[in-house]
Design an enzyme around this catalytic site. Structure first.
Site, mmCIF file in Angstrom:
data_model
loop_
_atom_site.group_PDB
_atom_site.id
_atom_site.type_symbol
_atom_site.label_atom_id
_atom_site.label_comp_id
_atom_site.label_asym_id
_atom_site.label_seq_id
_atom_site.Cartn_x
_atom_site.Cartn_y
_atom_site.Cartn_z
ATOM 1 N N CYS A 35 -1.445 0.494 3.207
ATOM 2 C CA CYS A 35 -2.217 0.962 2.047
ATOM 3 C C CYS A 35 -2.087 2.475 1.882
ATOM 4 O O CYS A 35 -2.176 3.227 2.850
ATOM 5 C CB CYS A 35 -3.690 0.599 2.225
ATOM 6 S SG CYS A 35 -4.704 0.957 0.785
ATOM 7 N N ARG A 52 -6.283 -6.314 -8.837
ATOM 8 C CA ARG A 52 -7.110 -5.900 -7.707
ATOM 9 C C ARG A 52 -7.377 -4.400 -7.768
ATOM 10 O O ARG A 52 -8.378 -3.908 -7.270
ATOM 11 C CB ARG A 52 -6.394 -6.260 -6.397
ATOM 12 C CG ARG A 52 -7.185 -5.939 -5.158
ATOM 13 C CD ARG A 52 -6.455 -6.372 -3.887
ATOM 14 N NE ARG A 52 -7.363 -6.310 -2.743
ATOM 15 C CZ ARG A 52 -7.575 -5.240 -2.008
ATOM 16 N NH1 ARG A 52 -6.936 -4.121 -2.289
ATOM 17 N NH2 ARG A 52 -8.420 -5.276 -0.991
#
Length: 500
Positions: free
Chosen positions: A319, A415
């Site tokens: 991430c 998302r």
């Protein structure tokens, strides 16, 4: 004699304006008055979803599909199926998990007795050792027998019908609810190397003796995570768009036990409205909200009615949210802060991201989490989606962030609230992880290491650890860079690291 204060209380440590990761902090040992085996790790994912172990597989398309969810349930945890698929495909994954009671998933291939097998494509070039024969060639019709790839390979004439050389197996059927022990006994009694599990007249799986023996060689499995319907418990992720309401309807019909709202930043009007919608339409279904990292974020979702909170923003190995968007929080601080407010409301916390070893699990759980959600820790395992490849002599599997451009093209951009944006900005990368073997083997060893960590802390359960921390009995310190080096392997010319 006055008592010399040693270390810091959690309240003092986490209110100094620093954002701490798991590696930044260390617990000071406490008093031991119980054996390791007395440590109980049973917990809750959400208000009404109990688990035997505090492990959750992340809803990522390179981590959790049916096979991983089955294995996690068998271990006593739970898998959350990713939503980077059509609603019907995701619902099919749920049904696949619900139809099994052994930690195997073979996706059996079917043929009819009048068919001819002319090449080994049906056997997936050796990867699928058996093809099942049913009256119509479909899983819902009567099972007549099976064809073993080794028997087919010996045929001189590949034009003969399946009926002429198949092995009859009318007496090799076992109920879908049979556990490995019962299936092993059945195989021994019949002298067979294969059995077919059947539910409501439909073949669910092919279980071969080799797989049974392999799993029996792993640490012994407990009862697993079984829902009120008698099948494995499984969760599924959805987004917050209107179309997700239709997706949720399909998932509920398929039998999900919990729904996870999948968003990198959960404190939004979109998620709050979706939470209220779900609680109104499906009052018996637990809803996990997130992701959040602050007290105010958590309060908003708790007020909206969540049954669990997912904590973490930018802490995963793949991430890049903190780097790209300049928002997030160190995972140790995030878990502690959110757990402080969530515990007052009886809402369990899921520590999502940043888990690289058993010590991180101990820290996450002691800081207030009820479970840990793992992505990279489970990626690369036998049960993770995808095929193994070789890179520089190492056996690997692909692992990608749901914020990577590659995953976004499959639908995960919502998302990150980016599905309507003209320009797509990545908040994750695509990478690879080494082959880890089966989660059925390394997760139990990890949980044993966690138990040893809890014993050193003087905590015999998660609740005990939480109470010791909040009362100030458990003390912490921040580790300098040198202390972190010292606390790991150092000073060696070479070494081989084996955890178990």
């Amino acid at each position: 004699m006055s008592i010399i204060e040693d270390g810091f209380s959690s309240d003092r440590l986490f209110n100094q304006g620093y954002s701490y990761t798991y590696d930044d902090v260390i617990f000071l040992p406490h008093y031991i008055d119980f054996p390791t085996d007395a440590v109980v790790l049973s917990t809750k994912l959400s208000r009404r979803v109990p688990l035997s172990i505090p492990c959750v597989s992340s809803p990522m398309d390179t981590v959790t599909e049916s096979r991983m969810a089955v294995a996690m349930a068998a271990l006593g945890g739970i898998g959350i199926l990713h939503s980077n698929a059509t609603a019907s495909d995701q619902a099919a994954m749920v049904r696949s998990v619900k139809a099994r009671r052994v930690p195997l998933l073979t996706n059996p291939v079917f043929t009819s007795p009048n068919d001819r097998i002319q090449n080994d494509d049906v056997f997936d070039h050796g990867a699928n050792p058996y093809v099942l024969v049913t009256e119509s060639g479909a899983p819902g019709s009567k099972l007549l027998g099976y064809v073993a790839s080794r028997d087919w390979a010996k045929l001189s004439d590949k034009e003969v019908k399946v009926y002429d050389y198949m092995v009859s197996c009318n007496d090799l059927v076992v109920p879908w609810s049979s556990d490995l022990g019962k299936i092993a006994e059945f195989m021994a009694e019949k002298g067979s190397d294969v059995a077919a599990t059947v539910r409501d007249g439909e073949v669910v799986d092919v279980v071969v003796k080799e797989d049974v023996e392999r799993i029996k060689g792993y640490p012994k499995l407990g009862a697993g995570s079984v829902g009120p319907d008698g099948s494995w418990m499984v969760g599924a992720a959805i987004g917050t768009r209107e179309s997700d309401k239709e997706r949720l309807e399909e998932l509920v019909k398929a039998g999900i036990d919990v729904v996870v709202l999948d968003s990198s930043q959960g404190n939004s009007i979109y998620q709050i409205e979706m939470i209220k919608y779900i609680k109104k339409m499906y009052s018996n279904l637990d809803v996990v909200g997130g992701n959040v990292v602050t007290v105010s974020q958590a309060q908003n979702l708790i007020q909206a009615g969540v049954d669990g909170l997912r904590v973490g923003m930018g802490s995963g190995s793949i991430c890049t949210t903190q780097e790209v968007c300049a928002v997030g929080r160190g995972q140790a601080t995030a878990v502690y802060k959110v757990a402080c407010i969530a515990s007052l409301c009886g809402v369990p916390v899921i520590a999502d991201g940043g888990i690289s070893n058993s010590g991180h699990v101990v820290k996450a759980l002691t800081l207030g989490a009820s479970t840990v959600m793992m992505g990279s820790f489970l990626a690369g395992s036998t049960e993770a989606p995808g095929a193994y490849e070789y890179q520089n002599g190492r056996r690997i599997k692909k692992y990608r962030g749901m914020g990577s451009l590659e995953a976004m093209t499959k639908g995960s951009d919502q998302r990150y609230l980016g599905d309507t944006a003209k320009l797509k900005i990545a908040q994750g990368v695509v990478g690879a992880v080494a082959d880890k073997g089966s989660v059925l083997k390394f997760v139990p060893y990890t949980m044993q290491a966690v138990k040893q960590g809890f014993q050193d802390l003087g905590a015999s359960s998660l609740q005990s650890a939480h109470d010791l921390l909040r009362s100030g009995v458990l003390r912490l310190e921040v580790r300098t860079g040198a202390a972190q080096v010292e606390g790991g392997i150092h000073g060696l010319v070479s070494y081989e690291k084996k955890s178990f």
